[in-house]
Design an enzyme around this catalytic site. Structure first.
Site, short mmCIF file in Angstrom:
data_model
loop_
_atom_site.label_atom_id
_atom_site.label_comp_id
_atom_site.label_asym_id
_atom_site.label_seq_id
_atom_site.Cartn_x
_atom_site.Cartn_y
_atom_site.Cartn_z
N GLU A 142 72.91 19.53 -41.28
CA GLU A 142 74.12 19.86 -40.50
C GLU A 142 74.78 18.58 -39.98
O GLU A 142 76.02 18.47 -39.96
CB GLU A 142 73.76 20.78 -39.33
N SER A 239 63.07 23.37 -39.98
CA SER A 239 64.05 24.23 -39.31
C SER A 239 64.20 23.76 -37.87
O SER A 239 63.29 23.92 -37.05
CB SER A 239 63.60 25.69 -39.37
#
Ligand code: SF4
Length: 324
Positions: A142, A239
């Site tokens: 991201e 994650s």
């Protein structure tokens, strides 16, 4: 607690275990949408559909999509001409769709709309002439995607309060801050507080960029952790939002373990444990929560309880190409 207790010949009894299940947990609207994009693309175009990077950070999800005909690759040059390609939920630098267009590839962008919102904020801050301080984790997809929305040097990454202390901008430099969507709510508040103290003129988004799913899952784990002897977080080691859930539980003073699947649970972890808290990161499917409960039930007499701290009703629209 590897084996059931045997308290008399012919009778087997398992010791009790309360399992406190956090809500909300697991899939968020962005992950639901990303998976649906790949599934619908497979229906519409037929296999193979190429996906650049793990669509979401979960091996179980990725393997399930592979079985249906998705092919996961790291870079666009691994995608043959003439087949559709999907970009992952974490977002991509602007150069990636541009490259796909140059090659005439059909692409579907599964970037979560809440990540896209941060991309647009970055563009607006640059248009206003501000340098951006971005709070995030180096190397996370991201962060790579968001940095790829702006020219090199237009954004500076900070990961910690110490990084903020090391910043050195001229007094007249216009500044803005933005954040990754999956950070620790508490750590980020501290970092932003330090940014505002050091640079009182810095501007930020109206509401923080940490997404609803990340904050709700952290709030939910804060509810279960103090009542648990052990917290199990289902999620992948890469994650971000799952790792934050482990940290949040540990800050409540409870031992927490990140597991990918039920098979990762070490029976010795349950020694002396009367209550297990259970949650799942935003990219972990509910099937894995049920798998963990079933595994615990092999060893213990389970009393399963749900502790809900919020309700979620968020749904994101699919890309136009996939809507009839
Ligand atoms: S965790 Fe948040 S930002 Fe990431 S995909 Fe889910 S809703 Fe979107």
């Amino acid at each position: 607690m590897n084996a059931p207790f045997q308290d008399m010949p012919g009778r087997t009894e398992k010791p009790p275990l309360t399992v406190l299940i956090a809500a909300p947990r697991g899939f968020c609207a962005g992950v639901d949408r990303a998976i649906e994009i790949v599934e619908r693309a497979l229906e519409r175009y037929g296999a193979p559909v190429y996906v650049r990077h793990e669509i979401v950070h979960n091996r179980f999800v990725v393997e399930g999509l592979k079985a249906k005909g998705a092919v996961f690759v790291e870079e666009l040059d691994q995608v043959p001409d003439g087949v559709p390609v999907v970009f992952s939920a974490h977002g991509v630098p602007k150069s990636i769709p541009a490259e796909a267009r140059d090659r005439g590839l059909d692409y579907l962008d599964a970037t979560c709309p809440l990540v896209s919102k941060v991309h647009r904020q970055a563009e607006r801050q640059l248009e206003a002439g501000r340098h951006i301080v971005f709070v995030g984790h180096k190397g996370h997809p991201e962060v790579i995607g968001t940095f790829g929305q702006v020219a090199e040097g237009a954004m500076t990454l900070v990961e910690t309060v110490a990084d903020v202390d090391a910043l050195d901008f001229p007094a007249e430099q216009g500044l803005a801050y933005l954040t990754q969507t999956t950070l620790s709510v508490d750590d980020t508040a501290e970092i932003i507080g330090r940014l505002q103290a050091r640079f009182p003129h810095i501007v930020g988004p109206r509401a923080e960029d940490i997404c609803y799913a990340t904050s709700n899952r952290q709030a939910a784990v804060k509810q279960i952790a103090p009542k648990s002897d052990l917290v199990l977080v289902i999620g992948a080691p890469n994650s971000s939002n799952s790792l934050r859930l482990v940290e949040v539980a540990e800050r409540c003073g409870t031992t927490a373990r990140l597991i990918q699947r039920a098979g990762d649970i070490v029976p010795a972890w349950l020694e002396g444990v009367g209550t297990v808290g259970l949650t799942a990161g935003a990219s972990a499917p509910e099937a894995l929560v049920r798998e963990v409960v079933a595994k615990l039930a092999e060893w213990r007499d389970i009393d399963e309880r749900l502790l809900a701290s919020a309700e979620e009703h968020m749904v994101f629209k699919l890309p136009r190409q996939l809507v009839d």
